[in-house]
Design an enzyme around this catalytic site. Structure first.
Site, mmCIF file in Angstrom:
data_model
loop_
_atom_site.group_PDB
_atom_site.id
_atom_site.type_symbol
_atom_site.label_atom_id
_atom_site.label_comp_id
_atom_site.label_asym_id
_atom_site.label_seq_id
_atom_site.Cartn_x
_atom_site.Cartn_y
_atom_site.Cartn_z
ATOM 1 N N GLU A 267 -9.644 13.361 -4.106
ATOM 2 C CA GLU A 267 -10.795 12.622 -3.564
ATOM 3 C C GLU A 267 -12.146 13.314 -3.772
ATOM 4 O OE1 GLU A 267 -10.611 9.591 -2.881
ATOM 5 O OE2 GLU A 267 -8.448 9.340 -2.616
ATOM 6 N N HIS B 62 -15.796 4.419 -7.753
ATOM 7 C CA HIS B 62 -14.892 5.393 -7.129
ATOM 8 C C HIS B 62 -13.444 5.180 -7.603
ATOM 9 C CE1 HIS B 62 -13.478 8.033 -3.794
ATOM 10 N NE2 HIS B 62 -12.413 7.247 -3.875
ATOM 11 N N GLU B 63 -12.969 3.960 -7.488
ATOM 12 C CA GLU B 63 -11.566 3.706 -7.868
ATOM 13 C C GLU B 63 -11.365 3.918 -9.364
ATOM 14 O OE1 GLU B 63 -9.898 3.836 -5.349
ATOM 15 O OE2 GLU B 63 -11.370 3.161 -3.872
ATOM 16 N N ARG C 61 -10.117 -3.426 7.344
ATOM 17 C CA ARG C 61 -10.458 -2.171 6.648
ATOM 18 C C ARG C 61 -10.539 -1.049 7.672
ATOM 19 N NH1 ARG C 61 -15.744 -1.396 2.692
ATOM 20 N NH2 ARG C 61 -15.219 0.718 2.023
ATOM 21 N N TYR D 21 -13.168 14.277 0.999
ATOM 22 C CA TYR D 21 -14.124 13.500 0.197
ATOM 23 C C TYR D 21 -15.465 14.225 0.055
ATOM 24 C CZ TYR D 21 -11.100 9.356 0.566
ATOM 25 O OH TYR D 21 -10.057 8.478 0.467
ATOM 26 N N ASP E 215 -1.821 11.150 6.228
ATOM 27 C CA ASP E 215 -3.027 10.367 6.513
ATOM 28 C C ASP E 215 -4.058 11.170 7.301
ATOM 29 O OD1 ASP E 215 -2.446 8.048 5.288
ATOM 30 O OD2 ASP E 215 -2.712 6.806 7.086
ATOM 31 N N PRO F 199 -6.236 -2.620 4.210
ATOM 32 C CA PRO F 199 -6.692 -1.538 5.091
ATOM 33 C C PRO F 199 -7.679 -0.547 4.473
ATOM 34 C CG PRO F 199 -4.451 -1.116 4.341
ATOM 35 C CD PRO F 199 -4.809 -2.489 3.864
ATOM 36 N N GLN G 25 0.878 -1.177 0.000
ATOM 37 C CA GLN G 25 0.000 0.000 0.000
ATOM 38 C C GLN G 25 0.906 1.215 0.000
ATOM 39 O OE1 GLN G 25 -3.195 0.899 -0.337
ATOM 40 N NE2 GLN G 25 -2.554 3.008 0.007
ATOM 41 N N HIS H 256 -10.875 7.528 -10.196
ATOM 42 C CA HIS H 256 -9.498 7.992 -9.943
ATOM 43 C C HIS H 256 -8.609 7.845 -11.186
ATOM 44 C CE1 HIS H 256 -9.194 9.196 -5.789
ATOM 45 N NE2 HIS H 256 -9.668 8.047 -5.316
ATOM 46 N N GLN I 38 0.052 4.692 -1.002
ATOM 47 C CA GLN I 38 -0.485 5.998 -0.612
ATOM 48 C C GLN I 38 -0.580 6.072 0.897
ATOM 49 O OE1 GLN I 38 -4.422 6.893 -2.107
ATOM 50 N NE2 GLN I 38 -4.033 9.076 -2.181
ATOM 51 N N GLY J 297 -11.002 0.375 1.539
ATOM 52 C CA GLY J 297 -12.062 -0.167 0.697
ATOM 53 C C GLY J 297 -11.465 -0.499 -0.656
ATOM 54 N N GLY J 298 -10.780 0.480 -1.197
ATOM 55 C CA GLY J 298 -10.131 0.272 -2.483
ATOM 56 C C GLY J 298 -8.959 1.205 -2.632
ATOM 57 N N MET J 299 -8.060 0.849 -3.520
ATOM 58 C CA MET J 299 -6.903 1.702 -3.823
ATOM 59 C C MET J 299 -6.725 1.682 -5.336
ATOM 60 S SD MET J 299 -4.508 3.674 -2.795
ATOM 61 C CE MET J 299 -3.604 4.495 -4.107
ATOM 62 N N GLU J 300 -6.681 2.896 -5.896
ATOM 63 C CA GLU J 300 -6.772 3.076 -7.344
ATOM 64 C C GLU J 300 -5.470 2.826 -8.088
ATOM 65 O OE1 GLU J 300 -6.942 5.333 -4.931
ATOM 66 O OE2 GLU J 300 -6.067 7.263 -5.504
HETATM 67 N N1 BES Z 1 -7.092 6.578 -2.611
HETATM 68 C C1 BES Z 1 -8.037 6.177 -1.629
HETATM 69 C C2 BES Z 1 -7.418 5.410 -0.504
HETATM 70 C C3 BES Z 1 -6.345 6.151 0.263
HETATM 71 C C4 BES Z 1 -6.418 7.502 0.527
HETATM 72 C C5 BES Z 1 -5.260 5.459 0.743
HETATM 73 C C6 BES Z 1 -5.398 8.147 1.235
HETATM 74 C C7 BES Z 1 -4.260 6.092 1.450
HETATM 75 C C8 BES Z 1 -4.325 7.434 1.703
HETATM 76 C C9 BES Z 1 -9.182 5.377 -2.238
HETATM 77 O O1 BES Z 1 -9.539 5.788 -3.506
HETATM 78 C C10 BES Z 1 -10.390 5.575 -1.383
HETATM 79 O O2 BES Z 1 -10.837 6.697 -1.297
HETATM 80 N N2 BES Z 1 -10.906 4.517 -0.792
HETATM 81 C C11 BES Z 1 -12.093 4.566 0.033
HETATM 82 C C12 BES Z 1 -13.284 4.046 -0.705
HETATM 83 C C13 BES Z 1 -14.166 5.035 -1.313
HETATM 84 C C14 BES Z 1 -15.389 4.382 -1.905
HETATM 85 C C15 BES Z 1 -14.520 6.228 -0.486
HETATM 86 C C16 BES Z 1 -11.893 3.635 1.209
HETATM 87 O O3 BES Z 1 -10.906 2.923 1.249
HETATM 88 O O4 BES Z 1 -12.740 3.617 2.079
HETATM 89 ZN ZN ZN Z 2 -10.489 7.701 -3.418
#
Ligand code: BES
Ligand code: ZN
Length: 622
Positions: A338, A315-316, A575, A403, A395, A286, A159, A319, A161, A288-291
């Site tokens: 975001e 969402h992903e 998560r 968001y 973070d 950790p 991971q 991105h 980001q 939901g998703g990572m793009e």
């Molecule tokens: N890029 C983010 C995850 C992220 C952000 C990782 C900052 C590390 C630092 C990803 O696109 C994201 O926003 N994931 C969300 C899901 C989304 C549907 C809101 C999540 O993981 O909850």
């Molecule tokens: Zn995102």
């Protein structure tokens, strides 16, 4: 003299080609530079910058170590050293143009790690770092077979980001840097390696994999997963990777993926990355998703069996434009990634599944935002879109402000200028800034020039972007479905009886809204009645489970063996959003001891991103 003129004209050319005089964040120092000063990287890219990475690594599951070399082509502006970011890496040797050269590691910072300063000459074009990861690495999670779906083979994922790539690759780890890359990865035979690159669809016999990413991407998007996964195509450019026992379910859940890509292209222009695949990882992932470009990493908690949580894929995917194509220049500009992505996600969902579903999603986000504003009541600066995260972990900016306030900004802009104009503007924005970075000030100027001034529209952009809280012209989001849910909730509480007629057709989003809006004084008998009727403690939808568990803890409901269920959930799912919500509920309702008892058991299953957050929340140290 001649030489000086050449250098000078180069600088001028360089400067004008990237409009940098307008880009500056802090004035004169950066007026002649391509890259802005940023607080989360030691790199000095204006002096020497990495352009192409050639990674050659071995993944050793026995030692839990990645070792090998990172070789870079560099753009060298007469520099005598190049600075990379490095954290918890064992640096063994460095080379400049194939010859061993000196390196030094700077002082350690708990967020940034160390500057890796490599001696070069003004002529150096290429550098190599030989290194090993250590057991402190934060990007990697090494999983035992027991932590996977099939329980037979170990698993590894990275991971990156926001600033974790430097814990598995020495690199200039700033989002404003872009590299193309190729990689050779040696994995144990029988496992597949996949990256944010052109990927294999079958396992190789010898465990050796070659990767290529030909479009330049930011270092936080370099990603690797190694495990016993298989591929199943959805269309000729979309598909899923998952462990064998999950593959069919994942394929069905995400079967609308091609339609999502087509819809997204219809909104904001062609998909730039050729392939769009998703890998479903073990539940400790950790996020939901990572793009990660070409290959989104996703949590298995969205595999609900009814496609109800697939907005995550939208969402992903979004991105791929907002984030991967046009990238936030610094983590203070995270909302540009975001906020735009949430807006785009909801537009995809609306186009595919209708306004009702989109408005429910938007309204859930609106409530998240309201909760976040309350949590930040003592630090109003954290509620600005443009942040100042200097000396903090980036973070800290990953919250509902970026968001959902980001979304609300665009939604309000849409309401003000009209959808047609906003869409044309956004399409142009992505197109004209593709493969480049954006910071807030530059965006505001672009918005003024290409939308607001152009049509003579007044809009309080500065208030939205640079001031705390939510401006009063915010768009109002409404959902008849949710109004109905609220009425049903009142009715259920008044009569202490379920209304199975009203709830018969509810989607998980309606359930989530229902549960999240339980009043503070709700009684245990109501929980019992609802649990007896709907078996919410055993819900198979992870989102419903999460909010139900949260409310049960807050209200001290202990029926239906819910304590065991919560513990199981926390020991299985990593998560961060889910885990944090539940642990926060314990803290809020003065049950920190209980939380710590569970955490002692669950912590080992978490990726560092999640355990760092929960360590802080519970003041826990091992
Ligand atoms: N890029 C983010 C995850 C992220 C952000 C990782 C900052 C590390 C630092 C990803 O696109 C994201 O926003 N994931 C969300 C899901 C989304 C549907 C809101 C999540 O993981 O909850
Ligand atoms: Zn995102």
């Amino acid at each position: 003299m001649k030489k000086i003129t050449i250098i000078l004209s180069c600088i001028i050319l360089f400067t004008t080609s990237c409009n940098s005089s307008k880009e500056t964040k802090k004035g004169e120092k950066t007026t002649t530079s391509k890259y802005v000063t940023e607080s989360h990287s030691y790199a000095q890219p204006n002096a020497a910058v990495v352009k192409h990475l050639n990674l050659n690594i071995t993944v050793d599951f026995d030692q839990e170590v990645i070792s090998g070399s990172a070789n870079y082509s560099i753009e060298n502006n007469n520099a005598t050293e190049i600075i990379l970011d490095s954290k918890f890496l064992d640096i063994q040797k460095t080379e400049a143009d194939g010859k061993e050269t000196k390196f030094a590691l700077g002082e350690f910072d708990k967020h940034l790690g160390q500057a890796l300063k490599i001696t070069i000459t003004p002529e150096t074009k290429n550098i190599t770092v030989y290194y090993k990861t250590t057991n402190k690495t934060e990007a990697l999670q090494w999983l035992k077979p027991q932590q996977t779906a099939d329980k037979k083979h170990p698993f590894l994922f990275t991971q990156g980001q926001a600033i974790l790539t430097r814990t598995w690759i020495p690199i200039q780890d700033s989002p404003q840097i872009r590299v193309t890359y190729e990689a050779t990865v040696k994995a144990p035979t029988g496992l597949m390696a996949v990256m944010s690159a052109e990927n294999p669809k079958e396992k190789t016999k010898n465990g050796l994999y070659h990767f290529k990413m030909e479009q330049p991407i930011s270092p936080y998007l370099i990603a690797l997963a190694v495990g016993d996964v298989e591929y199943k195509a959805i269309s000729n450019r979309t598909g899923v990777y998952a462990e064998k026992s999950m593959l069919a379910k994942v394929h069905t859940e995400f079967s609308d993926m091609e339609k999502m890509v087509t819809t997204a292209e219809g909104l904001y222009g062609n998909y730039a990355w050729e392939q769009f695949d998703v890998i479903v990882l073990p539940p400790s992932f950790p996020f939901g998703g990572m793009e990660n470009p070409r290959l989104t990493f996703a949590t298995p908690t969205v595999i609900a069996g009814d496609k109800s949580l697939t907005s995550l894929v939208a969402h992903e995917l979004a991105h791929s434009w907002s984030g991967n194509l046009v990238t936030n220049a610094t983590w203070d500009d995270f909302w540009l990634n975001e906020g735009f992505t949430v807006y785009f996600e909801i537009r995809i969902m609306e186009a595919l599944y209708g306004k009702e579903r989109a408005e429910m999603l938007a309204l859930i986000g609106r409530q998240d935002l309201e909760d976040e504003l309350i949590s930040f009541k003592d630090s109003p600066n954290d509620t600005k879109l443009k942040l100042d995260l200097k000396d903090r972990n980036p973070d800290d900016g990953m919250n509902s402000i970026a968001y959902d306030k980001g979304y609300l900004f665009l939604r309000t802009l849409e309401q003000t200028v009209g959808r047609e104009k906003l869409d044309a503007f956004l399409k142009n924005y992505f197109n004209s800034h593709s493969f480049s970075t954006m910071h807030t000030e530059k965006f505001v100027t672009y918005l003024n020039n290409n939308l607001l001034d152009k049509y003579n529209i007044t809009f309080n952009t500065n208030e939205w972007v640079y001031k705390p809280g939510i401006p009063s012209n915010q768009a109002k989001i409404e959902s008849d479905k949710f109004k109905n849910v609220e009425l049903t909730l009142q009715d259920v509480l008044k009569n202490n009886s379920a209304n199975t007629e009203a709830t018969k057709e509810w989607t998980p989003q309606e359930w989530v809204h229902f549960i999240r809006n339980f009043p503070k004084n709700m009684e245990i008998k109501h929980f019992e009645m609802l649990d007896n009727t709907y078996n919410l403690t055993n819900s198979t939808n992870s989102y419903i489970s999460m909010v139900w568990f949260e409310q049960a803890i807050l209200h001290n409901y202990r029926g239906h063996d819910i304590d065991d269920k919560i513990e199981q959930f926390l020991c299985n799912v990593g998560r961060r959003w889910y885990v944090t919500t539940i642990f926060k509920a314990y803290v809020k309702s003065s049950k920190k001891e209980e939380a710590i008892n569970i955490y002692k058991k669950s912590r080992a299953n978490y990726h560092s991103v999640t355990s760092n957050t929960i360590d802080n929340l519970l003041n826990y140290s091992q």
